[in-house]
Scaffold this motif. Structure first.
Motif, PDB file in Angstrom:
ATOM      1  N   SER A   1       0.822  -1.215   0.000  1.00  0.00           N
ATOM      2  CA  SER A   1       0.000   0.000   0.000  1.00  0.00           C
ATOM      3  C   SER A   1       0.851   1.260   0.000  1.00  0.00           C
ATOM      4  CB  SER A   1      -0.931   0.014   1.210  1.00  0.00           C
ATOM      5  OG  SER A   1      -0.188  -0.025   2.417  1.00  0.00           O
ATOM      6  N   ALA A   2       2.093   1.163   0.514  1.00  0.00           N
ATOM      7  CA  ALA A   2       2.973   2.333   0.561  1.00  0.00           C
ATOM      8  C   ALA A   2       3.465   2.734  -0.823  1.00  0.00           C
ATOM      9  CB  ALA A   2       4.169   2.058   1.467  1.00  0.00           C
ATOM     10  N   LEU A   3       3.279   1.871  -1.830  1.00  0.00           N
ATOM     11  CA  LEU A   3       3.749   2.169  -3.177  1.00  0.00           C
ATOM     12  C   LEU A   3       2.862   3.181  -3.892  1.00  0.00           C
ATOM     13  CD1 LEU A   3       4.716  -1.430  -4.365  1.00  0.00           C
ATOM     14  CD2 LEU A   3       6.230   0.364  -3.514  1.00  0.00           C
ATOM     15  N   ARG A   4       1.707   3.481  -3.328  1.00  0.00           N
ATOM     16  CA  ARG A   4       0.794   4.414  -3.990  1.00  0.00           C
ATOM     17  C   ARG A   4       1.262   5.856  -3.889  1.00  0.00           C
ATOM     18  NH1 ARG A   4      -4.312   1.651  -0.892  1.00  0.00           N
ATOM     19  NH2 ARG A   4      -4.217  -0.379  -1.942  1.00  0.00           N
ATOM     20  N   GLN A   5       2.198   6.145  -3.003  1.00  0.00           N
ATOM     21  CA  GLN A   5       2.696   7.504  -2.830  1.00  0.00           C
ATOM     22  C   GLN A   5       4.147   7.592  -3.301  1.00  0.00           C
ATOM     23  OE1 GLN A   5       1.879   9.245   1.040  1.00  0.00           O
ATOM     24  NE2 GLN A   5       0.271   7.752   1.450  1.00  0.00           N
TER      25      GLN A   5
ATOM     26  N   ALA B   1      15.332  -0.517   8.301  1.00  0.00           N
ATOM     27  CA  ALA B   1      15.411   0.927   8.041  1.00  0.00           C
ATOM     28  C   ALA B   1      14.074   1.601   8.347  1.00  0.00           C
ATOM     29  CB  ALA B   1      15.808   1.169   6.582  1.00  0.00           C
ATOM     30  N   TYR B   2      12.985   0.877   8.136  1.00  0.00           N
ATOM     31  CA  TYR B   2      11.654   1.425   8.434  1.00  0.00           C
ATOM     32  C   TYR B   2      11.498   1.673   9.926  1.00  0.00           C
ATOM     33  CZ  TYR B   2       6.579   1.541   9.105  1.00  0.00           C
ATOM     34  OH  TYR B   2       5.312   1.895   9.489  1.00  0.00           O
ATOM     35  N   VAL B   3      11.975   0.730  10.743  1.00  0.00           N
ATOM     36  CA  VAL B   3      11.878   0.874  12.199  1.00  0.00           C
ATOM     37  C   VAL B   3      12.685   2.086  12.663  1.00  0.00           C
ATOM     38  CG1 VAL B   3      12.327  -0.246  14.412  1.00  0.00           C
ATOM     39  CG2 VAL B   3      11.558  -1.611  12.460  1.00  0.00           C
ATOM     40  N   LEU B   4      13.929   2.205  12.185  1.00  0.00           N
ATOM     41  CA  LEU B   4      14.776   3.339  12.573  1.00  0.00           C
ATOM     42  C   LEU B   4      14.155   4.653  12.129  1.00  0.00           C
ATOM     43  CD1 LEU B   4      17.473   4.311  13.781  1.00  0.00           C
ATOM     44  CD2 LEU B   4      18.467   4.117  11.494  1.00  0.00           C
TER      45      LEU B   4
ATOM     46  N   PHE C   1       7.312   6.790   3.216  1.00  0.00           N
ATOM     47  CA  PHE C   1       8.310   6.824   2.142  1.00  0.00           C
ATOM     48  C   PHE C   1       9.295   5.670   2.291  1.00  0.00           C
ATOM     49  CE2 PHE C   1      12.160   9.246   0.320  1.00  0.00           C
ATOM     50  CZ  PHE C   1      11.925   8.750  -0.949  1.00  0.00           C
ATOM     51  N   MET C   2       9.758   5.437   3.534  1.00  0.00           N
ATOM     52  CA  MET C   2      10.720   4.359   3.778  1.00  0.00           C
ATOM     53  C   MET C   2      10.090   3.006   3.494  1.00  0.00           C
ATOM     54  SD  MET C   2      13.938   4.043   4.809  1.00  0.00           S
ATOM     55  CE  MET C   2      14.201   2.829   3.501  1.00  0.00           C
ATOM     56  N   ALA C   3       8.829   2.818   3.899  1.00  0.00           N
ATOM     57  CA  ALA C   3       8.141   1.549   3.628  1.00  0.00           C
ATOM     58  C   ALA C   3       8.008   1.316   2.129  1.00  0.00           C
ATOM     59  CB  ALA C   3       6.764   1.550   4.292  1.00  0.00           C
ATOM     60  N   GLY C   4       7.733   2.387   1.380  1.00  0.00           N
ATOM     61  CA  GLY C   4       7.639   2.271  -0.070  1.00  0.00           C
ATOM     62  C   GLY C   4       8.966   1.867  -0.692  1.00  0.00           C
ATOM     63  N   LEU C   5      10.067   2.425  -0.172  1.00  0.00           N
ATOM     64  CA  LEU C   5      11.386   2.076  -0.692  1.00  0.00           C
ATOM     65  C   LEU C   5      11.708   0.606  -0.431  1.00  0.00           C
ATOM     66  CD1 LEU C   5      13.513   5.210   0.338  1.00  0.00           C
ATOM     67  CD2 LEU C   5      12.563   4.665  -1.907  1.00  0.00           C
TER      68      LEU C   5
ATOM     69  N   GLN D   1      11.956  -1.885  -3.662  1.00  0.00           N
ATOM     70  CA  GLN D   1      13.264  -2.473  -3.936  1.00  0.00           C
ATOM     71  C   GLN D   1      13.229  -3.997  -3.833  1.00  0.00           C
ATOM     72  OE1 GLN D   1      16.560  -0.810  -1.804  1.00  0.00           O
ATOM     73  NE2 GLN D   1      16.016   1.302  -2.269  1.00  0.00           N
ATOM     74  N   THR D   2      12.537  -4.507  -2.828  1.00  0.00           N
ATOM     75  CA  THR D   2      12.478  -5.958  -2.648  1.00  0.00           C
ATOM     76  C   THR D   2      11.770  -6.621  -3.824  1.00  0.00           C
ATOM     77  OG1 THR D   2      12.425  -5.651  -0.237  1.00  0.00           O
ATOM     78  CG2 THR D   2      11.758  -7.803  -1.091  1.00  0.00           C
ATOM     79  N   MET D   3      10.695  -6.002  -4.297  1.00  0.00           N
ATOM     80  CA  MET D   3       9.968  -6.561  -5.436  1.00  0.00           C
ATOM     81  C   MET D   3      10.810  -6.481  -6.715  1.00  0.00           C
ATOM     82  SD  MET D   3       6.231  -4.957  -4.488  1.00  0.00           S
ATOM     83  CE  MET D   3       5.463  -5.457  -6.034  1.00  0.00           C
ATOM     84  N   ALA D   4      11.464  -5.345  -6.936  1.00  0.00           N
ATOM     85  CA  ALA D   4      12.252  -5.177  -8.160  1.00  0.00           C
ATOM     86  C   ALA D   4      13.495  -6.053  -8.170  1.00  0.00           C
ATOM     87  CB  ALA D   4      12.647  -3.703  -8.312  1.00  0.00           C
TER      88      ALA D   4
END
Length: 302
Positions: free
Chosen positions: A210-214, A263-266, A276-280, A284-287
């Motif tokens: 869901s974070a990929l929508r932004q 990185a999301y936790v930090l 933004f961090m969750a989207g990254l 990245q994991t999917m790509a």
């Protein structure tokens, strides 16, 4: 052959995502699993991998130097870009972490699949050198002047990090040269066997599509920097340092894998842009399913 070697690793990530989204075995399982891996299983893997590593080998020393050069050049490039395009710390911190941090579980799993025990030893050395550095860079990027006013707090945070402590213990044992006595090596190896599969399942459980929508544009740009530009930079630096074999593979693999889910936790802890961090992390994991085999094939490391 390379795709056959790597796809089971991403299958574990996908399985973890599906299990977490279906509520199996229980929503509380995944945070607990991540904690036991972070504090027990993964440190055991690092110590058992480092204890027999040839720390004094000139190639190992060159690997460490090349790893630091790659990370510092990437961080410098991000800092220069920030001067051109002013960005608040809440956004710059995630962007920097998206470029310089790495998913240790996936990196070790890929390395073990391609280079076996020798690769794991080199990878453990890479982590011993780079984990403290990327953590400090991430904290500085997120907190800026605050961290400069309290350097002792950063040091205490580093010394409480179980991965850093495990690396210090493993290096000390390797330098002493007497290994792990009384069956301790077998005990740690048994613990270590569960770390990578459990870690990859937890990576999948933490993904947030869901974070990929932004922030589609910034996320796409960061994905390209991390998954394409970083491994190319690492390959060039590895060539400059004269690396080959397992050392060159480790340097490129850890530059080609997606950023760390932690990185999301930090980012959340230091009031950064968590979405933004969750989207990254997710993008990245999917790509990386496509980019890791592609990069290794193009660079002749597959």
């Amino acid at each position: 052959m390379l795709l056959i070697t790597i796809w089971p690793l991403f299958a574990l990530i996908c399985l973890g995502h599906v299990l977490a989204r279906t509520g199996f075995p229980d929503p509380g399982f995944w945070p607990a699993a991540e904690r036991i891996n972070y504090f027990i299983l993964f440190p055991a893997l690092l110590v058992s991998s480092l204890v027999d590593a040839p720390i004094g080998d000139p190639q190992i020393l060159r690997l460490g130097a090349a790893a630091l050069t790659t990370i510092f050049l990437a961080a410098l490039g991000m800092a220069v870009a920030r001067r051109v395009f002013p960005t608040p710390a809440a956004r710059f911190g995630p962007a920097l972490q998206g470029v310089v941090r790495f998913n240790t579980y996936l990196g070790l799993a890929v390395t073990a699949s391609l280079a076996g025990a020798e690769g794991m030893e080199r990878a453990a050395v890479y982590l011993a050198v780079c984990v403290p550095v990327v953590n400090v860079l991430s904290i500085i990027a997120l907190s800026e002047r605050e961290v400069l006013r309290r350097p002792g707090a950063v040091l205490r945070t580093m010394l409480r990090n179980p991965l850093i402590l495990a690396c210090l213990v493993g290096i000390a044992l390797a330098l002493l040269g007497f290994g792990l006595p009384g069956g301790m090596g077998t005990f740690l190896e048994l613990l270590a066997r569960g770390s990578l599969p459990l870690g990859l399942l937890c990576v999948g459980a933490a993904l947030q599509p869901s974070a990929l929508r932004q922030d589609v544009g910034p996320v796409a740009g960061n994905v390209a920097l991390r998954l394409l530009a970083m491994p190319l930079l690492a390959a060039l630096i590895g060539f400059a340092y004269g690396l080959d074999g397992a050392e060159a593979l480790v340097l490129v693999v850890f530059s080609a894998i997606p950023t760390a889910p932690t990185a999301y936790v930090l980012t959340r802890q230091l009031n950064g842009d968590g979405t933004f961090m969750a989207g990254l992390v997710t993008a990245q994991t999917m790509a990386a399913v496509v980019t890791i085999p592609l990069v290794l094939l193009v660079l002749g490391l597959g």
